[in-house]
Design an enzyme around this catalytic site. Sequence first.
Site, short mmCIF file in Angstrom:
data_model
loop_
_atom_site.label_atom_id
_atom_site.label_comp_id
_atom_site.label_asym_id
_atom_site.label_seq_id
_atom_site.Cartn_x
_atom_site.Cartn_y
_atom_site.Cartn_z
N GLU A 1 0.85 -1.19 0.00
CA GLU A 1 0.00 0.00 0.00
C GLU A 1 0.89 1.25 0.00
OE1 GLU A 1 -3.53 1.94 2.80
OE2 GLU A 1 -2.01 0.67 3.72
N LYS B 1 -9.43 2.51 -2.43
CA LYS B 1 -9.64 1.91 -1.11
C LYS B 1 -11.01 2.29 -0.55
CE LYS B 1 -7.31 1.68 3.41
NZ LYS B 1 -6.18 2.26 4.20
N CYS C 1 -5.40 -2.81 2.76
CA CYS C 1 -5.17 -2.64 4.19
C CYS C 1 -6.42 -2.73 5.06
CB CYS C 1 -4.40 -1.34 4.43
SG CYS C 1 -3.52 -1.31 6.02
#
Length: 259
Positions: free
Chosen positions: A44, A110, A144
Site C-alpha cells: 500500500e 480503497k 489494508c
Amino acid sequence: MSEKLNIAFIQANLHWEDAEANRRLFSEEIAKISEGVELIILPEMFTTGFSMNAENLAEETEAKTLTWMREIARSKSTAVTGSVIITENGNYYNRLFFVFPDGSYKLYDKRHTFTLAKEHLTYTAGTERLIVEYKGWKICPLVCYDLRFPVWARNTVEYDLLIYVANWPEKRVNAWDALLKARAIENMSYCVGLNRTGEDGDGYVYNGHSAAYDPLGKELTELDRSDEFTAEFSIEKASLNEVRNKLKFLQDRDNFTLN
C-alpha cells in the site's frame, strides 16, 4: 488459461515520502525476480509510505508511478499491483492499480479509509469493488483496512484469489495474521497479504508478516516474516477446485447485496 499462477511479493522498508527512492528500491528488487513470475505485488502507498501529506505527494493517474508500473509489466511480461496516492477532480485517493503485461490497467480506490489515522479526512473512499480477470483467474485486490470488513470481501462472484496490500503496524499485527487466514477460509479462496517493514515518518513501526494462504488456511510462504524479503510462490487452480468441489461451503453462503 493458466492452471498455475506464479506470484512474487516484495516486503520492504519504504523510504518516507520519497517516490523516486522507492521506485529505485522496487526496480532493484523486481530485477531479481525469476522469469516466469506472472504477478508482482507491491505494498500500500508503496512510493511514499502511509502518509496524509497528499497535497504534496499526490500524482495524477497518468504520471510517473503508473508509467513506471507499465514499463515494469511490459519488460517482465508480468502483471503488477500496488497502491499509490492519486489526485483526481480535486479529490485524493488511495488508489490501487492492477497493471497487465501489455500495459493496460484497472484501478480500485480503497473503500475503507482508516479513521483512526484520520485517513477519511484526506482521502475519498471508493465505492466499487474490483474483480480482475487474468490468465483465467478471478482476482479481488483490496487495501489494508479493508481486511477488517468481511462483507466487502465476501466471495459472491467465485473469485479465486484475494489480495491485500497494506501498511499494517506491528502493534496490531495479531489481527492482521488472524484476519488474513480467516478471509481465505471463509471465502474458500487463496488469500495473499503484503505488508511493509521498518518505521515511517510518523513513528509507526511495521514488522511485515506478509503471507499467502490456501482456501483451507494453510500458509504457503512460511518465512521469517519480519525482515525485508521477496517471496515467490505458486497457487494452483486444480487444488482450489478440488477443495471447493469436495466441501461446497460457498453454496451455503447468505444472499445479500452491497450498497
